[in-house]
Design an enzyme around this catalytic site. Structure first.
Site, PDB file in Angstrom:
ATOM      1  N   HIS A  29      22.294  33.368  40.470  1.00 57.27           N
ATOM      2  CA  HIS A  29      23.325  32.857  39.567  1.00 57.27           C
ATOM      3  C   HIS A  29      24.700  33.278  40.068  1.00 57.27           C
ATOM      4  CE1 HIS A  29      25.885  32.259  36.099  1.00 57.27           C
ATOM      5  NE2 HIS A  29      26.112  33.571  36.040  1.00 57.27           N
ATOM      6  N   ASP A  87      47.489  13.169  54.952  1.00 65.10           N
ATOM      7  CA  ASP A  87      46.126  13.702  54.922  1.00 65.10           C
ATOM      8  C   ASP A  87      46.230  15.193  55.188  1.00 65.10           C
ATOM      9  OD1 ASP A  87      43.291  14.193  55.241  1.00 65.10           O
ATOM     10  OD2 ASP A  87      43.080  12.060  55.679  1.00 65.10           O
ATOM     11  N   TRP A 112      24.610  40.013  43.169  1.00 67.07           N
ATOM     12  CA  TRP A 112      25.520  39.248  44.038  1.00 67.07           C
ATOM     13  C   TRP A 112      26.363  40.196  44.894  1.00 67.07           C
ATOM     14  CZ3 TRP A 112      30.909  38.472  44.674  1.00 67.07           C
ATOM     15  CH2 TRP A 112      31.723  39.191  43.789  1.00 67.07           C
ATOM     16  N   SER A 164      32.704  27.987  56.603  1.00 70.65           N
ATOM     17  CA  SER A 164      33.274  26.850  55.891  1.00 70.65           C
ATOM     18  C   SER A 164      34.566  27.246  55.178  1.00 70.65           C
ATOM     19  CB  SER A 164      32.248  26.323  54.889  1.00 70.65           C
ATOM     20  OG  SER A 164      32.879  25.537  53.907  1.00 70.65           O
ATOM     21  N   SER A 165      34.550  28.387  54.509  1.00 69.80           N
ATOM     22  CA  SER A 165      35.746  28.821  53.778  1.00 69.80           C
ATOM     23  C   SER A 165      36.910  29.091  54.714  1.00 69.80           C
ATOM     24  CB  SER A 165      35.472  30.112  53.020  1.00 69.80           C
ATOM     25  OG  SER A 165      34.667  29.860  51.936  1.00 69.80           O
ATOM     26  N   HIS A 221      37.283  42.351  46.150  1.00 71.07           N
ATOM     27  CA  HIS A 221      38.372  42.263  45.204  1.00 71.07           C
ATOM     28  C   HIS A 221      39.325  41.115  45.509  1.00 71.07           C
ATOM     29  CE1 HIS A 221      40.681  43.005  41.748  1.00 71.07           C
ATOM     30  NE2 HIS A 221      41.694  42.692  42.522  1.00 71.07           N
ATOM     31  N   GLU A 253      38.510  38.525  46.866  1.00 68.37           N
ATOM     32  CA  GLU A 253      37.701  37.360  46.500  1.00 68.37           C
ATOM     33  C   GLU A 253      37.884  36.977  45.031  1.00 68.37           C
ATOM     34  OE1 GLU A 253      35.775  35.171  47.979  1.00 68.37           O
ATOM     35  OE2 GLU A 253      34.871  34.337  46.155  1.00 68.37           O
ATOM     36  N   TYR A 279      40.476  37.318  43.325  1.00 70.27           N
ATOM     37  CA  TYR A 279      41.770  36.644  43.221  1.00 70.27           C
ATOM     38  C   TYR A 279      41.761  35.283  43.890  1.00 70.27           C
ATOM     39  CZ  TYR A 279      43.609  40.345  40.569  1.00 70.27           C
ATOM     40  OH  TYR A 279      43.798  41.211  39.547  1.00 70.27           O
ATOM     41  N   SER A 283      49.949  26.260  35.827  1.00 71.46           N
ATOM     42  CA  SER A 283      51.408  26.170  35.942  1.00 71.46           C
ATOM     43  C   SER A 283      51.893  24.742  36.120  1.00 71.46           C
ATOM     44  CB  SER A 283      51.896  27.014  37.126  1.00 71.46           C
ATOM     45  OG  SER A 283      51.512  28.358  36.956  1.00 71.46           O
ATOM     46  N   HIS A 309      38.396  50.308  42.807  1.00 74.46           N
ATOM     47  CA  HIS A 309      38.202  50.395  41.355  1.00 74.46           C
ATOM     48  C   HIS A 309      36.812  49.907  40.944  1.00 74.46           C
ATOM     49  CE1 HIS A 309      40.298  46.208  40.813  1.00 74.46           C
ATOM     50  NE2 HIS A 309      39.031  46.052  41.056  1.00 74.46           N
ATOM     51  N   HIS A 310      36.112  49.292  41.876  1.00 72.83           N
ATOM     52  CA  HIS A 310      34.711  48.949  41.607  1.00 72.83           C
ATOM     53  C   HIS A 310      33.794  50.123  41.917  1.00 72.83           C
ATOM     54  CE1 HIS A 310      35.574  44.638  41.079  1.00 72.83           C
ATOM     55  NE2 HIS A 310      36.514  44.857  41.970  1.00 72.83           N
ATOM     56  N   THR A 332      50.355  40.100  36.839  1.00 74.49           N
ATOM     57  CA  THR A 332      49.493  39.221  36.054  1.00 74.49           C
ATOM     58  C   THR A 332      50.131  38.972  34.685  1.00 74.49           C
ATOM     59  OG1 THR A 332      47.660  40.336  37.155  1.00 74.49           O
ATOM     60  CG2 THR A 332      47.100  38.832  35.385  1.00 74.49           C
ATOM     61  N   LYS A 365      52.974  36.485  34.726  1.00 79.03           N
ATOM     62  CA  LYS A 365      52.563  35.080  34.701  1.00 79.03           C
ATOM     63  C   LYS A 365      52.299  34.616  33.272  1.00 79.03           C
ATOM     64  CE  LYS A 365      50.845  34.360  39.213  1.00 79.03           C
ATOM     65  NZ  LYS A 365      51.408  33.026  39.341  1.00 79.03           N
ATOM     66  N   ARG A 424      24.115  46.633  32.741  1.00 82.13           N
ATOM     67  CA  ARG A 424      23.918  45.261  33.201  1.00 82.13           C
ATOM     68  C   ARG A 424      22.682  45.194  34.089  1.00 82.13           C
ATOM     69  NH1 ARG A 424      28.679  44.625  37.783  1.00 82.13           N
ATOM     70  NH2 ARG A 424      27.820  42.537  37.933  1.00 82.13           N
TER      71      ARG A 424
HETATM   72  C1  HEM Z   1      44.624  42.355  34.983  1.00 79.09           C
HETATM   73  C2  HEM Z   1      43.924  42.118  36.029  1.00 79.09           C
HETATM   74  C3  HEM Z   1      42.587  42.774  36.324  1.00 79.09           C
HETATM   75  C4  HEM Z   1      42.248  44.088  36.332  1.00 79.09           C
HETATM   76  C5  HEM Z   1      43.153  45.270  36.059  1.00 79.09           C
HETATM   77  C6  HEM Z   1      40.851  44.155  36.679  1.00 79.09           C
HETATM   78  C7  HEM Z   1      40.125  45.323  36.810  1.00 79.09           C
HETATM   79  C8  HEM Z   1      38.778  45.374  37.115  1.00 79.09           C
HETATM   80  C9  HEM Z   1      38.033  46.571  37.321  1.00 79.09           C
HETATM   81  C10 HEM Z   1      38.595  47.980  37.249  1.00 79.09           C
HETATM   82  C11 HEM Z   1      36.742  46.224  37.580  1.00 79.09           C
HETATM   83  C12 HEM Z   1      35.585  47.147  37.905  1.00 79.09           C
HETATM   84  C13 HEM Z   1      34.860  47.518  36.691  1.00 79.09           C
HETATM   85  C14 HEM Z   1      33.597  48.241  36.985  1.00 79.09           C
HETATM   86  O1  HEM Z   1      32.748  47.748  37.754  1.00 79.09           O
HETATM   87  O2  HEM Z   1      33.433  49.325  36.417  1.00 79.09           O
HETATM   88  C15 HEM Z   1      36.677  44.809  37.543  1.00 79.09           C
HETATM   89  C16 HEM Z   1      35.525  44.076  37.758  1.00 79.09           C
HETATM   90  C17 HEM Z   1      35.521  42.731  38.025  1.00 79.09           C
HETATM   91  N1  HEM Z   1      36.602  41.884  37.914  1.00 79.09           N
HETATM   92 FE1  HEM Z   1      38.450  42.387  37.268  1.00 79.09          FE
HETATM   93  N2  HEM Z   1      40.366  42.892  36.856  1.00 79.09           N
HETATM   94  C18 HEM Z   1      41.397  42.031  36.654  1.00 79.09           C
HETATM   95  C19 HEM Z   1      41.358  40.671  36.776  1.00 79.09           C
HETATM   96  C20 HEM Z   1      40.293  39.988  37.303  1.00 79.09           C
HETATM   97  C21 HEM Z   1      40.324  38.630  37.703  1.00 79.09           C
HETATM   98  C22 HEM Z   1      41.535  37.744  37.645  1.00 79.09           C
HETATM   99  C23 HEM Z   1      39.085  38.324  38.152  1.00 79.09           C
HETATM  100  C24 HEM Z   1      38.524  37.025  38.707  1.00 79.09           C
HETATM  101  C25 HEM Z   1      38.918  35.867  38.460  1.00 79.09           C
HETATM  102  C26 HEM Z   1      38.283  39.489  38.018  1.00 79.09           C
HETATM  103  C27 HEM Z   1      36.950  39.533  38.357  1.00 79.09           C
HETATM  104  C28 HEM Z   1      36.185  40.654  38.322  1.00 79.09           C
HETATM  105  C29 HEM Z   1      34.803  40.685  38.697  1.00 79.09           C
HETATM  106  C30 HEM Z   1      33.979  39.497  39.228  1.00 79.09           C
HETATM  107  C31 HEM Z   1      34.370  41.987  38.495  1.00 79.09           C
HETATM  108  C32 HEM Z   1      32.972  42.562  38.619  1.00 79.09           C
HETATM  109  C33 HEM Z   1      32.299  42.459  39.884  1.00 79.09           C
HETATM  110  C34 HEM Z   1      30.916  43.025  39.807  1.00 79.09           C
HETATM  111  O3  HEM Z   1      30.774  44.241  39.716  1.00 79.09           O
HETATM  112  O4  HEM Z   1      29.958  42.231  39.826  1.00 79.09           O
HETATM  113  N3  HEM Z   1      39.036  40.478  37.491  1.00 79.09           N
HETATM  114  N4  HEM Z   1      37.934  44.292  37.251  1.00 79.09           N
HETATM  115 CU   LIG Z   2      38.410  44.224  41.540  1.00 76.56          CU
END
Ligand code: HEM
Ligand SMILES: [Cu+2]
Ligand SMILES: [Cu+2]
Lengths: 547, 371
Positions: A92, A121, A157, A185-186, A269, A271, A273, A284, A318-319, A344, A347, A466
Site C-alpha cells: 500500500h 512541448d 515502505w 523514471s523519476s 524526507h 521525498e 516534500y 496557489s 527527525h524520523h 510552511t 504559505k 503502527r
Molecule cells: C510542518 C511540516 C512538517 C513537520 C514539522 C513534519 C514532521 C514530521 C516528523 C517529526 C515525522 C517523524 C515522526 C516519527 O516517525 O516519529 C514525520 C513523519 C512523516 N511525515 Fe511529516 N512533517 C511535516 C510535513 C509533512 C509533509 C508536508 C509531508 C508529506 C506530504 C509529511 C509526510 C510525512 C511522512 C510520510 C511521515 C512518516 C514516514 C514513515 O515513518 O512512514 N510530513 N513528519
Molecule cells: Cu520527515
C-alpha cells in the site's frame, strides 16, 4: 532583464497557436491504436498516460489499504494472516507513494507546464515517452512479487535493514529492481522538467513571472535529481548485502543498520516534500482564481518553497529520534524540523490572506483546495508536535504518526491532485465536470477522510503502535470508526472516476477561459487544448505576478 | 454544513483532550518525572496548535462567509504587505523558540544515564524480549502469554489481550535504572508509554535509556518497530514494586537460576526432557517453525520429518547453538540455557512422529557451548 513588452491580450495568440497546431498535425500520419500511445512524444498524451496510470494505481493501493482496514475492523485475526498483512501495508505504502502520488504530479506537470509557460512541448519528448513507459514495467514487476514464493515485500515502505536484507523474502531482489526502474523514471522526468522550464519559457516570461505550479515543480525536480540517486544507492547496497555477501547493513559482518536509516531518510524526507510542493503550486493557482484576487505574497511563496526544499535536506533524522542518536544530533534535528514549519506556515497565511477580501465562489476545484488548506494545516500541526523530540519518544511509530502523514498526504497531496484535475479538466476535455457529482464526491471524501484518519490521532496517543495486524481491546472503537471511514472514502472515489468518464464523453462546453478568474497562459488556448499548442511562442504579457 | 464542520472540529479536539485521562484518548501522564515533562510538552504544543488553528481557520471561514461572489463581493486589489509578512514569519519563530527551550531541557535529562543504581540489559528477539539484570546472574525471556485461541477468536478475550506476558520485567520503584538495549536479529523498539521510554534495540549497537519509577504498578507496552510477522505479538509488561519486595524477588530468581545450573550435570530421562522441551518449543520456536513443526518454507524450513535433522544429531545441535548466519535462525547459545537447549532438541527429535528416542543430555550441550 527582458524589456517590458507591450500589453497584449493572451487570447490573440491562442488562435494562431491552435491553428498552427492543427495544420502541423495534418502533415504527418501518426501511428494508430496502441502504437500511438506506446510511441507518443506529445506532452499532453504522455500527461494523460501518467494520470490514468496513477489513477489505476491509486485504486490498487487503495484496495490494499482496505484489506488492511478490514483486518483491523475489530480485534483478533479474522481475514488474513500477519505475514500477508505486512505485505499489504508495505505494498500500500509503496504503490501510493511511488505509483500514485508521484506519477499524478508528473502527469499534471507534463500537461500543464508547457501550457503554463507557453512552450510547444517538453524539452526532451522522446525521453518523456521513455520515462513514462518505465513505470508500468516497474510496478508490474513490483506487484508480481506478491505471487512469488515467500510473498512480496513485508518490511514496510521504509524497508529498514536488516529486516529487508537478511530477513527478507526472496522476492526482495525484484523489489529492488522495480524501485530502481521507478527511480530512473523519476530522475529522467525531473531532468526533462528542469530543461523545459529553464529553456522554453515564452519570450518575456521571467522566472518570477512563472505560475507557482511551475515554480514548485522546478524546485521539486531539483529535489528529485538530488535524492533519487541516494535511494538508488541504498537499495543497491541492500542488493549487495542480499546477493553478493557484503555487510553494509549487517552488524554481524561489521555493518551498520543505522546507516541504512540515515541514507533512507536523506532520501525519504525530501521525498515527502516532493509529494507536497507541487500540491502547493496547484492550490496557489486555484485559490486566486476562485477568490478572483491575485495570490497574496507571490514572491514569499517562491522563497518559502525554496526554503522548505533546502531545509528538507537538514531534517531527515527527525524520523530517527529513538534510534539512539547523540544528544547534539537530536537537538540539531529538532531545531531544524521546527524551523521548517515556519515557511510552511507562511504559505498557509498567504492562502488565507488571498481569500481575505476576495470575491469567492465554490466550484469543485475550489472546494478541494479549501479542504486542502484546512486539513493539510492539521497535518502540519501534528508535524509540529512530532518535531518536539522528547514528545516524539511517545509518538514515534504509533498511529499518531500514521494520522499525521495521512493528513498531509490524503487531504493534502491527493486532494490537491483532485483539485487540479477538476480545475484543468475543462482544458483537457473541453467540458466542465458534472458539478453535482463533483460536489457529492467532495463531501463524501471530506467525511471519509476525517472519519478514517482523525481517530488515528487518539489511537496513537493512547498507545497503539503502527504496523500491527491485531491490537489490544482499548483501541477497538478508534479502529472500528477508521475502518468504516476507509471503506466510505474508498467507495466515494468511484464517483471521481464517474465524473472523469462523463467529462471526457461530454458535458457543458467550456470556453478557452474556463474559469472567470483564471489568469495563466493555459487559459489562452482553446478548450479542449489541441494536440499541438504554442508552436509559435506566444508573447507573454505581464499582468500578474511580477510587476 | 460548513459551519457545522467549523464547530465540530475544534470541539471534538478539545473534548478529546479534556476527557483524555479517564478513557484513554490522550497520551498517558505516566509514572516518571520525565513522562510528566513529556506530557506537559505534548499538551503545550497541542494548545499552541489549537490557538494558531483557531486564528487561521477563523480568518479563513470568516472570509469564506463574508466575501462571497454570489453576494456581490468585489475583490480587493492588495497582494503583498511586507510588514505583515515579516511579522507572521517572526512570531512563529518566537513561539518555536519558546517551545524549544523546555524541550531541550527535557531531552538533556532523558539522555543523562549516569549514576544508575541498577543496570538491566534489554534484548529484542523475534519475537520476545530478554531481560538480563547485569551483575546479578538473573536473566529470562519474556513471551506473550495471550493464547492463539483468543487471537483466532476461538476463546473469549481477556482484559489484557495481547498485552500480557509469561514473565514480566520486575523493577524497583524510586531507583534509577539504566537500560542497555540491543537486539539479536532485526530492529525492535522497547516501548512502555507510562514510563515514556521508547528506544530502538538494534543489532550490533547498545542503546541506553533510563527510568526512575515513582509509583508501584503494572505498566504495559509493545514493540514499536516492525520486526517481522509477529511484531504485533511481542508485548512488554513491567512490574514496578517496592524496593524491599524487589530484593526478595531478585534473591528468589538467583536461587532458581542456581538450581537450573545444577540440572546441567545430572542425567535426564527422555520423558523429563520432552516435558521440559515442549513449552520451550512453543515459546521460542513455534513462531517460525509452526506448532506442529511443519515450518513455512521457503523462509522457515520444516522440522517434522526433516531427514537431515533426524540423521545428524551434531548438525541439529549446531543449528540451535550457533544459528544459521544469513538467515532468520538465531544462535541460542546465550538466550537458552543448556537444559533448555537439550530439552528442545530432544523434543524436536521425538515429537510429531520423529521418535528417534534420543535423549540429549544438557551436559553435552554445555560442552558444545564452551567450544
Ligand atoms: C510542518 C511540516 C512538517 C513537520 C514539522 C513534519 C514532521 C514530521 C516528523 C517529526 C515525522 C517523524 C515522526 C516519527 O516517525 O516519529 C514525520 C513523519 C512523516 N511525515 Fe511529516 N512533517 C511535516 C510535513 C509533512 C509533509 C508536508 C509531508 C508529506 C506530504 C509529511 C509526510 C510525512 C511522512 C510520510 C511521515 C512518516 C514516514 C514513515 O515513518 O512512514 N510530513 N513528519
Ligand atoms: Cu520527515
Ligand atoms: Cu516489533
Amino acid at each position: 532583464m527582458a524589456p517590458k513588452l507591450p500589453p497584449q491580450h493572451p487570447l490573440q495568440h491562442s488562435t494562431t497557436a491552435a491553428a498552427d497546431g492543427q495544420a502541423d498535425h495534418a502533415h504527418h500520419a501518426s501511428p494508430k491504436g496502441i502504437m500511438r500511445w506506446l510511441l507518443t512524444t506529445n506532452h499532453k498524451e504522455i500527461g494523460s498516460l501518467y494520470l490514468i496510470f496513477s489513477l489505476i494505481m491509486f485504486f490498487i493501493g487503495g484496495i490494499f489499504a482496505l484489506v488492511v482496514r478490514a483486518e483491523l475492523f475489530q480485534p483478533g485475526l479474522q481475514l488474513i494472516e500477519p505475514e500477508f498483512f505486512n505485505q499489504m501495508t508495505t505494498m500500500h505504502g509503496l504503490i501510493m507513494v511511488f505509483a500514485a502520488v508521484m506519477p499524478a504530479f508528473t502527469g499534471l506537470a507534463n500537461w500543464m507546464i508547457p501550457l503554463q509557460i507557453g512552450a510547444p512541448d517538453m524539452a526532451l519528448p522522446r525521453l518523456n515517452n521513455f520515462s513514462f513507459w518505465l513505470l508500468p514495467v516497474a510496478f508490474t514487476l513490483l506487484l508480481s512479487t506478491l505471487f512469488m514464493p515467500g510473498g512480496g515485500p513485508n518490511f514496510g515502505w521504509t524497508f529498514y535493514a536488516p529486516l529487508s536484507t537478511t530477513y527478507a523474502p526472496p522476492s526482495t531482489t525484484f523489489f529492488i529492481l522495480a524501485l530502481h526502474i521507478a527511480g530512473v523514471s523519476s530522475i529522467l522526468g525531473a531532468i526533462n522538467i528542469v530543461a523545459t522550464i529553464l529553456n522554453m519559457r515564452a519570450p518575456g516570461m521571467r522566472m518570477m513571472d512563472m505560475p507557482l505550479f511551475v515554480w514548485t515543480w522546478l524546485i521539486t525536480a531539483f529535489l528529485l535529481i538530488a535524492v533519487m540517486p541516494v535511494l538508488a544507492g541504498v537499495i543497491t547496497m541492500m542488493l549487495m548485502d542480499i546477493n553478493f555477501g557484503t555487510s553494509f547493513f549487517d552488524a554481524a559482518g561489521g555493518g551498520d543498520p543505522v546507516l541504512f536509516q540515515h541514507l533512507f531518510w536523506f532520501f525519504g524526507h525530501p521525498e515527502v516534500y516532493i509529494m507536497i510542493l507541487p500540491a502547493f503550486g496547484i492550490v496557489s493557482a486555484i485559490i486566486p482564481t476562485f477568490a478572483r484576487k491575485r495570490l497574496f505574497g507571490y514572491a514569499s511563496m517562491v522563497y518559502a518553497t525554496a526554503a522548505i526544499a533546502l531545509l528538507s535536506f537538514l531534517v531527515w533524522a527527525h524520523h530517527m529520534f529513538v534510534v539512539g542518536l547523540p544528544l547534539a544530533a537530536e537537538l540539531f534535528f529538532m531545531y531544524s524540523t521546527m524551523l521548517i514549519a515556519v515557511p510552511t506556515g507562511v504559505k498557509v497565511f498567504n492562502w488565507v490572506t488571498t481569500l481575505f477580501r476576495g470575491s469567492i465562489s465554490f466550484e469543485p476545484p475550489m472546494l478541494f483546495a479549501l479542504a486542502f488548506v484546512v486539513l493539510f494545516t492539521i497535518g502540519g500541526f501534528s508535524g509540529l508536535m512530532l518535531a518536539i523530540a522528547p514528545a516524539d519518544f511517545q509518538y514515534h511509530d504509533t498511529y499518531f504518526v500514521v494520522a499525521h502523514f495521512h493528513y498531509v498526504l490524503v487531504p493534502g497531496a491527493i486532494f490537491a491532485i483532485m483539485a487540479g484535475v477538476y480545475y484543468w479538466l475543462p482544458k483537457w476535455t473541453g467540458h466542465y465536470p458534472h458539478e453535482r457529482l463533483a460536489q457529492c464526491h467532495f463531501w463524501c471524501s471530506i467525511v471519509g477522510v476525517n472519519l478514517t484518519f482523525f481517530p488515528m490521532h487518539f489511537a496513537g496517543l493512547a498507545g497503539m503502535p503502527r504496523r500491527i495486524p491485531d491490537y489490544a481491546l482499548q483501541f477497538a472503537d478508534f479502529n472500528l470508526v477508521s475502518s468504516i471511514g476507509a471503506f466510505f472514502f474508498g467507495i466515494s472515489q468511484l464517483i471521481f472516476v464517474l465524473v472523469i468518464v462523463l467529462c471526457v464523453r461530454g458535458g457543458r462546453k467550456a470556453p478557452a477561459q474556463a474559469w472567470e478568474g483564471a489568469e495563466d497562459l493555459e487559459w489562452s488556448v482553446p478548450s479542449p487544448a489541441p494536440l499541438h499548442t504554442f508552436e509559435t511562442p506566444p508573447v507573454f504579457h505581464r499582468s500578474h505576478h511580477g510587476d | 454544513m460548513r459551519s457545522l464542520w467549523q464547530w465540530l472540529l475544534p470541539t471534538c479536539v478539545i473534548a478529546g483532550a479534556n476527557q483524555a485521562q479517564a478513557n484513554g484518548w490522550n497520551m498517558p501522564v505516566g509514572v516518571t518525572d520525565i513522562s510528566r515533562d513529556i506530557y506537559g510538552l505534548h499538551m503545550t504544543i497541542f494548545w499552541v496548535c489549537v490557538a494558531i488553528g483557531l486564528l487561521v481557520f477563523g480568518v479563513m471561514f470568516y472570509s469564506l462567509f463574508r466575501y462571497r461572489h454570489s453576494k456581490g463581493a468585489k475583490a480587493a486589489e492588495f497582494h503583498e504587505h511586507t510588514s505583515v509578512e515579516v511579522l507572521w514569519t517572526a512570531i512563529p519563530v518566537l513561539i518555536l523558540v519558546g517551545m524549544a527551550v523546555p524541550a531541550t531541557a527535557t531531552l538533556k535529562n532523558m539522555y543523562d544515564t549516569s549514576e544508575a543504581d541498577l543496570d538491566v540489559m534489554i534484548i529484542g528477539q523475534q519475537w520476545r524480549w530478554r531481560y538480563e539484570y547485569l551483575g546479578e546472574d538473573v536473566a529470562f525471556n519474556s513471551n506473550m502469554s495471550t493464547p492463539w485461541e483468543q487471537i483466532r477468536g476461538e476463546a473469549a478475550r481477556g482484559e489484557h489481550y495481547l498485552l500480557e506476558v509469561d514473565e514480566p520485567l520486575v523493577l524497583p520503584i524510586n531507583r534509577k535504572i539504566r537500560f542497555l538495549m540491543t537486539s539479536d536479529d532485526v530492529i525492535h523498539s522497547w516501548w512502555v508509554p507510562d514510563l515514556a521510554v521508547k528506544q530502538d534495540t538494534i543489532p550490533g549497537f547498545i542503546n541506553e535509556n533510563w527510568v526512575q519509577i515513582n509509583e508501584p504498578g503494572i505498566y504495559r507496552g509493545q514493540c514499536a518497530e516492525l520486526c517481522g510477522v509477529n511484531h504485533g505479538f511481542m508485548p512488554i509488561v513491567v512490574h514496578a514494586v517496592e524496593e524491599d519486595e524487589f530484593e526478595i524477588w531478585l534473591a528468589e530468581r538467583k536461587e532458581a537460576a542456581e538450581q537450573e545450573a545444577m540440572g546441567v550435570d545430572r542425567e535426564w530421562e527422555l520423558d523429563e526432557l520432552m516435558a521440559r522441551g515442549e513449552p520451550v518449543y512453543r515459546a521460542i520456536c513455534a513462531s517460525c517453525h509452526q506448532a506442529e513443526g511443519q515450518g513455512a518454507p521457503p523462509a522457515f524450513p520444516a522440522l517434522a520429518n526433516n531427514a537431515q535433522l533426524i540423521d545428524d544429531l551434531d548438525w541439529h545441535i549446531d543449528r540451535i547453538v550457533n544459528g544459521v548466519s544469513g538467515t532468520a535462525m538465531p544462535a541460542f547459545r546465550s538466550t537458552l540455557n543448556p537444559v533448555e537447549i537439550a530439552a528442545v532438541v530432544t523434543y524436536t527429535r521425538n515429537a510429531w512422529g520423529g521418535d528417534t528416542g534420543d535423549a540429549v543430555q544438557p551436559a553435552s550441550i554445555a560442552e558444545k557451548i564452551v567450544q
